[in-house]
Design an enzyme around this catalytic site. Structure first.
Site, PDB file in Angstrom:
ATOM      1  N   LYS A  45       0.839  -1.208   0.000  1.00  0.00           N
ATOM      2  CA  LYS A  45       0.000   0.000   0.000  1.00  0.00           C
ATOM      3  C   LYS A  45       0.876   1.262   0.000  1.00  0.00           C
ATOM      4  CE  LYS A  45      -3.109   0.642   3.455  1.00  0.00           C
ATOM      5  NZ  LYS A  45      -3.112   1.986   4.075  1.00  0.00           N
ATOM      6  N   ASP A 342       1.661  -1.401  11.849  1.00  0.00           N
ATOM      7  CA  ASP A 342       0.342  -1.863  11.389  1.00  0.00           C
ATOM      8  C   ASP A 342       0.042  -3.309  11.775  1.00  0.00           C
ATOM      9  OD1 ASP A 342      -0.196   0.616  10.288  1.00  0.00           O
ATOM     10  OD2 ASP A 342       0.633   0.089   8.334  1.00  0.00           O
ATOM     11  N   LYS A 369      -4.759   5.445  14.475  1.00  0.00           N
ATOM     12  CA  LYS A 369      -4.828   4.785  13.164  1.00  0.00           C
ATOM     13  C   LYS A 369      -6.286   4.820  12.676  1.00  0.00           C
ATOM     14  CE  LYS A 369      -0.489   4.023  12.850  1.00  0.00           C
ATOM     15  NZ  LYS A 369       0.281   4.764  11.858  1.00  0.00           N
TER      16      LYS A 369
HETATM   17  C1  S3P Z   1       2.457   4.668   6.204  1.00  0.00           C
HETATM   18  C2  S3P Z   1       2.980   5.008   7.428  1.00  0.00           C
HETATM   19  C3  S3P Z   1       2.429   4.544   8.718  1.00  0.00           C
HETATM   20  C4  S3P Z   1       1.483   3.360   8.536  1.00  0.00           C
HETATM   21  C5  S3P Z   1       0.545   3.555   7.380  1.00  0.00           C
HETATM   22  C6  S3P Z   1       1.328   3.743   6.080  1.00  0.00           C
HETATM   23  C7  S3P Z   1       3.095   5.211   4.982  1.00  0.00           C
HETATM   24  O1  S3P Z   1       1.727   5.610   9.314  1.00  0.00           O
HETATM   25  O2  S3P Z   1       0.746   3.143   9.720  1.00  0.00           O
HETATM   26  O3  S3P Z   1      -0.300   2.432   7.235  1.00  0.00           O
HETATM   27  O4  S3P Z   1       2.852   4.677   3.880  1.00  0.00           O
HETATM   28  O5  S3P Z   1       3.860   6.177   5.086  1.00  0.00           O
HETATM   29  P1  S3P Z   1       2.515   6.713  10.195  1.00  0.00           P
HETATM   30  O6  S3P Z   1       3.510   7.326   9.329  1.00  0.00           O
HETATM   31  O7  S3P Z   1       1.495   7.723  10.623  1.00  0.00           O
HETATM   32  O8  S3P Z   1       3.083   5.965  11.347  1.00  0.00           O
END
Ligand code: S3P
Length: 465
Positions: A45, A342, A369
């Protein structure tokens, strides 16, 4: 700055029908027979969002294979289209006709980002560098999540927020072509904040630096370098400092998106929960900033092998083989949280089957989250007969006493809570039901069919005996 002429492209994202998630769709999992087989999980993702966005900021075409076609990513594709970037899919390959850094255009209306926190936060960094005013909206979950952490550094660079100090969505933000470069120390370990500032920095005159107290996922750095940005990482007083040169030019590239380790985690969990199982997950990203979950599982006694390790498009990838093993509870240090942020809900579900206590520390970020995952995980476990509690940002699970199941888990519009508790049900005495499996489509639309292909029975609650 470089601009591409608007080609006569069919500006159509192959979007699935608009899913409003107005009606919840419950799903249940019951005790499973041995799981076996070889599967693939959808594209990562984080990398999928970035591939589309960086392609839009490049000159020339970016061709993306393996893109995650979940709702979160389709929302990024639709947002970029609304900002004047043609994107289409043909013969399984997504093509982005880049507009160049600073080359996006004022959209005709608000941009609805649905459930996608990463998408909306990163696009804010891009909008910041354009002379345009954009209204951003999201679903009930996204509209509860903090945006101030992103807006704060961007406002220092020159972004204007119509609502002043108001934090969550909906928000109207106005960018500028005169962004000021900054040096910014992240207040929390967040790749989203880091990435939004670096993306704004691409558009600023001069060098922008982000200093990370703890290393977070580094896909932005890796991929921006691959697209031709001048970006470097150094140590400053023991901390990682990432510096990007502004007024940048990026060139469109081919991107092969590897499988998402956060989606693979649910398959791994299923194999660890159901005795006798052996599963191979092909083509999984094993970037060390994302593999804390696998480190922890090995400490718990899991039999996990990374086979056929290789490098694809600047990211390490492997086929991951998981064999069922008896696990024991462990202490998961706070320092590991960014590399598995996650994965805590599903780790907690695995811990319910491990002998003894699993103590996961430093989880304040879990509360912001898609749902308050700390509270949702504890509630889901307790509803299914597992001893669990949250204490000072730690999650404590007492495992090994069996999982009675029979409970219904409130998912709060959170895809990972839904998938975690469906895996919990695969070893429980009675079925585990999630109140709404609809949000799984944001990150892993094929979840039920992939689980089914391994032998894991998921069904509408009324069909579960
Ligand atoms: C992500 C960073 C994470 C993660 C999210 C995807 C990203 O969040 O939890 O699912 O792609 O940069 P945070 O940066 O807020 O920790």
């Amino acid at each position: 700055m470089a601009r591409q002429p608007a080609a006569a492209w069919a500006a159509s994202v192959e979007a699935k029908p608009d899913v409003s998630h107005a009606t919840p769709s419950p799903l249940a999992a019951h005790r499973s027979k041995t799981l076996s087989g070889s599967v693939r999980v959808p594209g990562d993702k984080s990398i999928s969002h970035r591939a589309l966005m960086f392609g839009a900021l490049s000159t020339g075409r970016t061709r993306i294979t393996g893109l995650l076609e979940g709702e979160d990513i389709l929302n990024t594709a639709k947002a970029l289209q609304a900002l004047g970037c043609p994107i289409e899919k043909s013969n399984g390959t997504w093509q982005v006709l880049g507009r160049g850094v600073g080359g996006l255009q004022q959209p005709g209306g608000p941009i609805d980002y649905g459930n996608a926190g990463t998408g909306v936060r990163l696009i804010m960094g891009i909008i910041a560098g354009h002379d345009m005013s954009v209204r951003l909206t999201g679903d009930a979950s996204l509209s509860r999540r903090p945006m101030g952490r992103i807006l704060k550094p961007l406002i220092r660079m020159g972004l204007d927020v119509e609502e002043g100090d108001k934090d969550p969505l909906p928000l109207t933000i106005s960018g500028t072509t005169d962004l000021v470069p900054i040096e910014y120390t992240l207040p929390v370990a967040s790749a989203q904040i880091k990435s939004a500032v670096l993306l704004a920095g691409l558009h600023a005159a001069g060098e922008t630096s982000v200093i990370e107290p703890e290393a977070t996922r580094d896909h932005t750095e890796r991929m921006l370098a691959y697209f031709g940005a001048q970006i470097s990482a150094t140590k400053r007083q023991g901390l990682r400092a990432i510096t990007i040169k502004g007024d940048a030019e990026l060139a469109g590239r081919d991107v092969a998106v590897p499988g998402d380790p956060s989606s693979a985690a649910f398959i791994a969990a299923a194999a660890l929960i159901v005795p006798g199982s052996e599963v191979l997950i092909e083509n999984v990203l094993i970037n060390p900033t994302r593999t804390g979950f696998y480190v922890t599982l090995r400490e718990m006694g899991a039999d996990i092998a990374f086979l056929n390790e290789r490098n694809e498009g600047g990211e390490p990838v492997a086929d991951v083989r998981i064999r069922h093993a008896r696990l024991k509870g462990v202490r998961v240090p706070a320092a590991r949280a960014p590399s598995m942020i996650d994965e805590y809900p599903v780790l907690a579900c695995i811990a319910a089957y491990a002998k003894g206590e699993t103590h996961m520390e430093g989880l304040a970020e879990l509360k912001v989250k898609e749902s308050d995952r700390l509270a949702a995980t504890v509630a889901g476990l307790v509803a299914n007969g597992v001893k669990a509690k949250a204490e000072n940002d730690a999650l404590i699970v007492e495992g090994g006493a069996g999982v009675t199941g029979g409970g219904t888990v409130a998912t709060h519009l959170d895809h990972r809570i839904a998938m975690a508790f469906l895996t919990l049900g695969l070893g429980a005495d009675r079925p585990v039901t999630v109140d709404d499996a609809g949000m799984i489509a944001t990150s892993f639309p094929e979840f039920s069919s992939v689980m089914g292909s391994l032998g894991a029975p998921l069904a509408k609650p009324e069909n579960v005996s």
